[in-house]
Scaffold this active site. Structure first.
Site, PDB file in Angstrom:
ATOM      1  N   TYR A  70      -1.931 -22.063 -18.277  1.00 58.21           N
ATOM      2  CA  TYR A  70      -1.698 -21.241 -17.312  1.00 58.21           C
ATOM      3  C   TYR A  70      -2.350 -19.659 -17.547  1.00 58.21           C
ATOM      4  O   TYR A  70      -2.011 -19.066 -18.605  1.00 58.21           O
ATOM      5  CB  TYR A  70      -0.365 -21.015 -16.839  1.00 58.21           C
ATOM      6  CG  TYR A  70      -0.076 -20.096 -15.812  1.00 58.21           C
ATOM      7  CD1 TYR A  70      -0.437 -20.282 -14.603  1.00 58.21           C
ATOM      8  CD2 TYR A  70       0.518 -18.664 -16.077  1.00 58.21           C
ATOM      9  CE1 TYR A  70      -0.078 -19.252 -13.697  1.00 58.21           C
ATOM     10  CE2 TYR A  70       0.806 -17.944 -15.193  1.00 58.21           C
ATOM     11  CZ  TYR A  70       0.348 -17.938 -13.876  1.00 58.21           C
ATOM     12  OH  TYR A  70       0.583 -16.825 -12.904  1.00 58.21           O
ATOM     13  N   HIS A 100      -5.480  -9.023  -5.437  1.00 57.61           N
ATOM     14  CA  HIS A 100      -4.160  -8.605  -5.579  1.00 57.61           C
ATOM     15  C   HIS A 100      -4.282  -6.965  -5.384  1.00 57.61           C
ATOM     16  O   HIS A 100      -3.087  -6.405  -5.289  1.00 57.61           O
ATOM     17  CB  HIS A 100      -3.774  -8.821  -7.161  1.00 57.61           C
ATOM     18  CG  HIS A 100      -3.252 -10.284  -7.162  1.00 57.61           C
ATOM     19  ND1 HIS A 100      -3.790 -11.412  -6.755  1.00 57.61           N
ATOM     20  CD2 HIS A 100      -2.138 -10.719  -7.616  1.00 57.61           C
ATOM     21  CE1 HIS A 100      -3.392 -12.504  -6.896  1.00 57.61           C
ATOM     22  NE2 HIS A 100      -1.926 -12.331  -7.399  1.00 57.61           N
ATOM     23  N   ASN A 213       0.071  -7.739 -15.105  1.00 53.44           N
ATOM     24  CA  ASN A 213       1.593  -8.511 -15.087  1.00 53.44           C
ATOM     25  C   ASN A 213       2.579  -7.575 -15.896  1.00 53.44           C
ATOM     26  O   ASN A 213       2.533  -7.886 -16.833  1.00 53.44           O
ATOM     27  CB  ASN A 213       1.426  -9.963 -15.754  1.00 53.44           C
ATOM     28  CG  ASN A 213       2.073 -11.016 -14.882  1.00 53.44           C
ATOM     29  OD1 ASN A 213       2.937 -10.901 -14.193  1.00 53.44           O
ATOM     30  ND2 ASN A 213       1.306 -12.046 -14.845  1.00 53.44           N
ATOM     31  N   TYR A 301      37.293  21.503  -5.878  1.00 54.78           N
ATOM     32  CA  TYR A 301      36.803  20.532  -6.669  1.00 54.78           C
ATOM     33  C   TYR A 301      35.329  20.824  -6.932  1.00 54.78           C
ATOM     34  O   TYR A 301      34.971  20.468  -8.154  1.00 54.78           O
ATOM     35  CB  TYR A 301      36.875  19.162  -5.946  1.00 54.78           C
ATOM     36  CG  TYR A 301      38.326  18.820  -6.137  1.00 54.78           C
ATOM     37  CD1 TYR A 301      39.409  19.350  -6.311  1.00 54.78           C
ATOM     38  CD2 TYR A 301      38.509  17.176  -5.555  1.00 54.78           C
ATOM     39  CE1 TYR A 301      40.715  18.632  -6.107  1.00 54.78           C
ATOM     40  CE2 TYR A 301      39.769  16.752  -5.646  1.00 54.78           C
ATOM     41  CZ  TYR A 301      40.951  17.347  -5.862  1.00 54.78           C
ATOM     42  OH  TYR A 301      42.037  16.994  -5.829  1.00 54.78           O
ATOM     43  N   ARG A 304      35.880  23.455  -9.783  1.00 57.00           N
ATOM     44  CA  ARG A 304      36.699  22.799 -11.127  1.00 57.00           C
ATOM     45  C   ARG A 304      36.091  21.600 -11.601  1.00 57.00           C
ATOM     46  O   ARG A 304      36.284  21.542 -12.933  1.00 57.00           O
ATOM     47  CB  ARG A 304      38.206  22.912 -10.324  1.00 57.00           C
ATOM     48  CG  ARG A 304      39.405  22.448 -11.470  1.00 57.00           C
ATOM     49  CD  ARG A 304      40.579  22.188 -10.958  1.00 57.00           C
ATOM     50  NE  ARG A 304      40.726  22.214  -9.640  1.00 57.00           N
ATOM     51  CZ  ARG A 304      41.590  21.610  -9.193  1.00 57.00           C
ATOM     52  NH1 ARG A 304      42.377  20.694  -9.699  1.00 57.00           N
ATOM     53  NH2 ARG A 304      41.829  21.427  -7.736  1.00 57.00           N
ATOM     54  N   PHE A 349       8.392 -10.188 -16.925  1.00 54.33           N
ATOM     55  CA  PHE A 349       7.642  -9.146 -16.135  1.00 54.33           C
ATOM     56  C   PHE A 349       8.797  -8.952 -15.116  1.00 54.33           C
ATOM     57  O   PHE A 349       8.695  -8.126 -14.225  1.00 54.33           O
ATOM     58  CB  PHE A 349       6.628 -10.096 -15.314  1.00 54.33           C
ATOM     59  CG  PHE A 349       6.857 -11.132 -14.818  1.00 54.33           C
ATOM     60  CD1 PHE A 349       7.678 -11.439 -13.579  1.00 54.33           C
ATOM     61  CD2 PHE A 349       6.265 -12.413 -15.337  1.00 54.33           C
ATOM     62  CE1 PHE A 349       8.075 -12.712 -13.229  1.00 54.33           C
ATOM     63  CE2 PHE A 349       6.425 -13.549 -14.979  1.00 54.33           C
ATOM     64  CZ  PHE A 349       7.299 -13.785 -13.809  1.00 54.33           C
ATOM     65  N   GLU A 435       7.795 -17.014  -6.161  1.00 52.39           N
ATOM     66  CA  GLU A 435       8.255 -15.918  -6.727  1.00 52.39           C
ATOM     67  C   GLU A 435       9.730 -15.772  -5.814  1.00 52.39           C
ATOM     68  O   GLU A 435       9.649 -14.831  -4.803  1.00 52.39           O
ATOM     69  CB  GLU A 435       7.380 -14.672  -6.791  1.00 52.39           C
ATOM     70  CG  GLU A 435       6.295 -14.938  -7.650  1.00 52.39           C
ATOM     71  CD  GLU A 435       5.192 -14.139  -7.391  1.00 52.39           C
ATOM     72  OE1 GLU A 435       5.187 -13.304  -6.836  1.00 52.39           O
ATOM     73  OE2 GLU A 435       4.121 -14.499  -8.259  1.00 52.39           O
TER      74      GLU A 435
END
Length: 537
Positions: A70, A100, A213, A301, A304, A349, A435
């Site tokens: 791969y 991409h 990646n 508040y 304080r 990743f 994915e």
């Protein structure tokens, strides 16, 4: 939402620190900020080059193996079962990067893209990606030349890492796509590289995948947000102290023994800051001795409980800093070349660790801003400001004072509350369900940057209003100037260098902008620390 902060590398380089050397070990957070934001030059260490050469030899051997591997001899994602012949593998890498590089929207800030590139370069330098040293040298060359790829704000799902943003960077190293040059001009990458004397690189097996990646963009945004929040947490203490002075509040609630009863991380630091800044305040002493303390049993508040909230912000930052340090020590890629020479697929990743803390910090920033806005509103309400004029107006009815400045704060705080909704709980499957769970960490980083910008503005308006409140209280009570503590007097003096004191209504937006710049530049923090002759915690 567009990120409008475009710090040009050439402009930042005027304050550039020393060269950052990338070895096989982890970068420090400050080094990433130095390169990304301030234009520090980078170089590759000898150990990094050696590590890259070693892992590249592993990839070269696999490239000759008839068995599919791969990222080396196959397609990607859902196409990982497709074997690619040797003669088409350069085209495979080129096609991967081109396809991409699919971001959209307004360009990201230069500092974000530089951080993205540096973090990817740091992973290359570990020797765990199989990338050749010459590819890493091209990344260093672009950073040093101030050439920044144009990356749109949309395109990353945070898994597999910041794919689209990283692809735009890889595309630029190939001499394609668009970049900002050192002068900030948007232009074609090929021309900018040629002008800088940088030869485009042709990617070979595994390299295209290794360059895209990673969680590098979201990590860079986290590191820069933490750098900003370090300043803003202390600035919030300054703003709270000045508001407490303006409101004739008490500093008794910041006593050390009270905060030792609840030793939450950060709370004691914030309380100590408030104690120190109010210790010699004549206005606080007046409130103790003229009956205010007894007629008003407790402060609200927002006054304080400032150490409790500001301390929680610090604790959140400490947790986020720990995540960032682990991430800086990581080699995020898929597949990865292990120390013993195996090439293994993995899920490192995934951006969940970074995405969570980016979201968490947006929550903390929103709450800090919300408390600051409440203190501002209190100073403008004659029923709660203990003697100050309505809206701090010079002539109430004719003048509106800071009425609409608080509206601006309220609008920002409302947006920050929306930005505090977590991005990391969302997931939209991609790549034909390969994915099927993504982190949305990039989106979390984008909204955190917007939240940090909002906090700067909210604190600036509180400081502007509180300084006006103290000025007016001195005028009303006829006590003359100089009633602030030494530290807060220095802060008021810094503001008055840029913004005039109380008078009839003026064009307020430029004064807010001046105050924002004083907060953003660190000038307010520096003034307080100079007045104390010591740093704030």
């Amino acid at each position: 939402m567009a990120d409008q902060t475009h710090h040009q590398a050439g402009e930042s380089a005027r304050h550039a620190p020393a060269t950052v050397t990338l070895g096989a070990g982890a970068l420090a957070a400050a080094e990433v900020v130095a390169v990304a934001r301030h234009g520090a030059p980078v170089e590759l260490g000898a150990d990094a080059v050696e590590a890259m050469e070693s892992s590249r030899a592993v990839i070269d051997a696999l490239a000759e193996d008839p068995m599919p591997h791969y990222g080396v001899s196959t397609g990607f994602g859902a196409l990982a079962t497709t074997q690619v012949p040797v003669e088409r593998r350069v085209q495979l890498q080129r096609s991967l990067v081109r396809s991409h590089a699919a971001s959209s929207g307004a360009p990201m800030a230069v500092e974000v893209v530089r951080g993205l590139m540096l973090n990817r370069l740091a992973t290359m330098a570990t020797g765990r990606t199989g990338v050749r040293p010459e590819v890493a040298r091209r990344y260093a060359a672009l950073l040093n030349a101030g050439i920044t790829p144009v990356v749109g704000e949309h395109g990353s799902l945070g898994c597999s890492g910041d794919l689209a943003p990283l692809s735009h960077c890889a595309l630029a190293v190939m001499g394609e796509g668009e970049v900002f040059d050192a002068a900030g001009r948007r232009r074609e990458a090929a021309g900018a590289l040629a002008e800088a004397g940088i030869e485009p690189v042709e990617l070979v097996e595994k390299e295209g995948l290794a360059l895209i990646n990673g969680t590098d963009g979201m990590l860079g945004m986290l590191l820069m947000a933490l750098a900003d929040l370090e300043r803003l947490a202390r600035t919030a203490d300054i703003a709270a102290a000045l508001s407490i002075e303006a409101l004739h509040g008490t500093d008794a609630v910041f006593a050390e023994d009270l905060h030792q009863l609840r030793p939450q991380p950060g709370q004691g630091e914030s309380a100590a800051n408030l104690r120190r800044m109010l210790a010699d305040s004549a206005l606080i002493q007046d409130a103790k001795h003229n009956g205010h303390r007894h007629t008003r049993v407790q402060d609200a508040y927002s006054m304080r409980c400032a150490p409790q909230v500001h301390g929680a912000v610090r604790a959140t930052m400490a947790h986020a800093r720990g995540v960032a340090e682990h991430e800086l020590a990581s080699a995020v890629d898929n597949p990865v070349v292990t120390v013993d020479g195996r090439v293994e697929s993995n899920g490192n990743f995934h951006g969940a660790p970074v995405g969570y803390v980016l979201d968490f910090l947006a929550v903390a920033a929103a709450d800090c801003a919300s408390m600051a806005e409440r203190r501002t509103d209190r100073m403008l309400d004659k029923n709660r400001s203990h003697g100050l004029p309505p809206f701090l107006a010079d002539d109430p009815g004719v003048d509106s004072g800071h009425m609409i400045a608080q509206y601006t704060q309220a609008g920002i705080v409302s947006e920050m509350k929306r930005l505090a909704a977590p991005a990391s709980v969302d997931s939209i499957p991609s790549s034909a369900m390969q994915e099927d769970h993504v982190s949305m960490g990039w989106s979390a980083g984008l909204k955190l940057r917007r939240a940090v910008e909002g906090l700067e503005q909210v604190l600036a308006i509180e400081l502007l209003t509180a300084a006006r409140g103290v000025d007016m209280r001195e005028q009303i009570e006829g006590v003359g100037s100089g009633r602030s503590s030494t530290a807060l007097g220095a802060v008021r003096a810094e503001l008055r260098e840029r913004v005039a004191g109380p008078d009839t209504d003026r064009f307020l937006a430029p004064e807010i902008a001046e105050a924002v710049e004083l907060v953003r530049s660190g000038a307010i923090l520096a003034a307080a620390e100079k007045g104390l002759d010591a740093p704030l915690a």
